[in-house]
Design a protein around this motif. Structure first.
Motif, PDB file in Angstrom:
ATOM      1  N   THR A  35      -6.065   9.652   0.064  1.00  0.00           N
ATOM      2  CA  THR A  35      -6.534   8.631  -1.265  1.00  0.00           C
ATOM      3  C   THR A  35      -7.499   7.604  -0.520  1.00  0.00           C
ATOM      4  O   THR A  35      -7.463   7.223   0.524  1.00  0.00           O
ATOM      5  N   PRO A  36      -8.551   7.285  -1.304  1.00  0.00           N
ATOM      6  CA  PRO A  36      -9.532   6.528  -0.955  1.00  0.00           C
ATOM      7  C   PRO A  36      -9.116   5.006  -0.368  1.00  0.00           C
ATOM      8  O   PRO A  36      -8.154   4.639  -1.109  1.00  0.00           O
ATOM      9  N   LEU A  37      -9.703   4.768   0.438  1.00  0.00           N
ATOM     10  CA  LEU A  37      -9.391   3.136   1.010  1.00  0.00           C
ATOM     11  C   LEU A  37      -9.780   2.248  -0.103  1.00  0.00           C
ATOM     12  O   LEU A  37     -10.875   2.431  -0.950  1.00  0.00           O
ATOM     13  N   PRO A  38      -9.006   1.268  -0.699  1.00  0.00           N
ATOM     14  CA  PRO A  38      -9.450   0.267  -1.660  1.00  0.00           C
ATOM     15  C   PRO A  38     -10.846  -0.261  -1.506  1.00  0.00           C
ATOM     16  O   PRO A  38     -11.610  -0.330  -2.564  1.00  0.00           O
ATOM     17  N   CYS A  39     -11.229  -0.529  -0.122  1.00  0.00           N
ATOM     18  CA  CYS A  39     -12.521  -1.055   0.011  1.00  0.00           C
ATOM     19  C   CYS A  39     -13.844  -0.204  -0.485  1.00  0.00           C
ATOM     20  O   CYS A  39     -14.962  -0.424  -0.593  1.00  0.00           O
ATOM     21  N   THR A  40     -13.409   1.199  -0.582  1.00  0.00           N
ATOM     22  CA  THR A  40     -14.533   2.132  -0.981  1.00  0.00           C
ATOM     23  C   THR A  40     -14.868   2.002  -2.511  1.00  0.00           C
ATOM     24  O   THR A  40     -15.827   2.361  -3.041  1.00  0.00           O
TER      25      THR A  40
END
Ligand SMILES: O=C1O[C@H](COP(=O)(O)O)[C@@H](O)[C@H](O)[C@H]1O
Length: 259
Positions: free
Chosen positions: A234-239
């Motif tokens: 899952t992509p990190l939110p910051c990305t």
């Protein structure tokens, strides 16, 4: 009203030798954007985070910026807030008051703190309603790309889990597409009750600064900047952060040490 798919703006990654250098560069960057915005539109809307960001902003409230910035034109908002009384040690408002707002003459009526008497859901609804009134009265513009409010500058921090604002990796709020402001009652980082801007609002900003310092953020920074995220994870939110204008990462040597 129909809006086109958000276009990603430019991303810049700036690396500095020390946290002190990040603080100096962040002060100049913010003061320059303030000058440009006040000249072009007569105001400057700034969205603050909590955490280490406020300390990294410290040089902006020192000479010569303290005297040269037109603080009377600033509007202050929070990208996220802990739902606690405004004088509670966990409050992002209190943190900003102590480290920043108490030192410069921003008109109190331009400082948009949350209503701390409400539940998390009530506080999120009330903050969103206030933003809508500011849009209606043309104090805040909307993005003609997304239709969400368009702030001049978002100043964001990032947690070691990649969260920005109170948008955490395994929580649904990060996927919200309609609301401007939402709430969380089980934040993995204390305190649990918070309100937060959603990504559509964050990503409609003209400019965004991601301000990242310290060795404990080196691994996350490496993942975030696209050099280390495992395929399928899952992509990190910051990305998911992108600005309509420009997204600038301010990194100190420690945070950038694994790039
Ligand atoms: O809880 C929060 O954490 C993030 C990151 O904080 P930091 O101390 O790691 O810089 C912050 O940006 C957010 O506003 C705050 O509520």
């Amino acid at each position: 009203m129909a809006f086109t798919t958000p276009q990603k703006g430019k991303t810049k990654v700036l690396k500095f030798d020390s946290e002190e250098d990040v603080a100096a560069a962040l002060a100049k960057y913010t003061a320059d954007l303030s000058e440009k915005s006040v000249k072009e539109k007569g105001s400057f809307s700034v969205v603050l985070s909590g955490g280490t960001l406020i300390d990294t902003l410290r040089k902006l409230v020192e000479s010569s910026y303290k005297e040269s910035v037109d603080w009377s034109k600033w509007l202050i908002f929070w990208v996220d807030e802990r739902v606690v009384p405004l004088d509670h040690e966990d409050s992002n408002y209190l943190l900003a008051w102590r480290g920043f707002l108490s030192k410069v003459p921003i008109p109190p009526s331009n400082v948009y703190a949350i209503n701390d008497k409400l539940s998390p859901e009530g506080a999120a609804d009330e903050y969103e309603e206030r933003l809508k009134l500011l849009v209606e009265s043309k104090v805040l513009p909307v993005s003609n790309i997304t239709g969400f409010p368009k702030f001049d500058l978002m100043l964001l921090g990032m947690g070691p889990d990649g969260h920005v604002a109170s948008l955490f990796p395994s929580h649904h709020q990060r996927y919200e597409k309609k609301r401007w402001v939402t709430f969380i009652t089980d934040s993995p980082k204390p305190p649990p009750p918070r309100i937060t801007f959603t990504f559509p609002v964050i990503n409609s900003a003209s400019d965004i600064a991601m301000v990242i310092t310290g060795a404990e953020l080196a691994d996350t920074t490496k993942m975030a900047l696209g050099t280390g995220i495992a395929p399928g994870s899952t992509p990190l939110p910051c990305t998911e952060v992108s600005a309509e204008g420009e997204l600038t990462w301010f990194l100190d040597k420690d945070a950038a040490s694994k790039l």
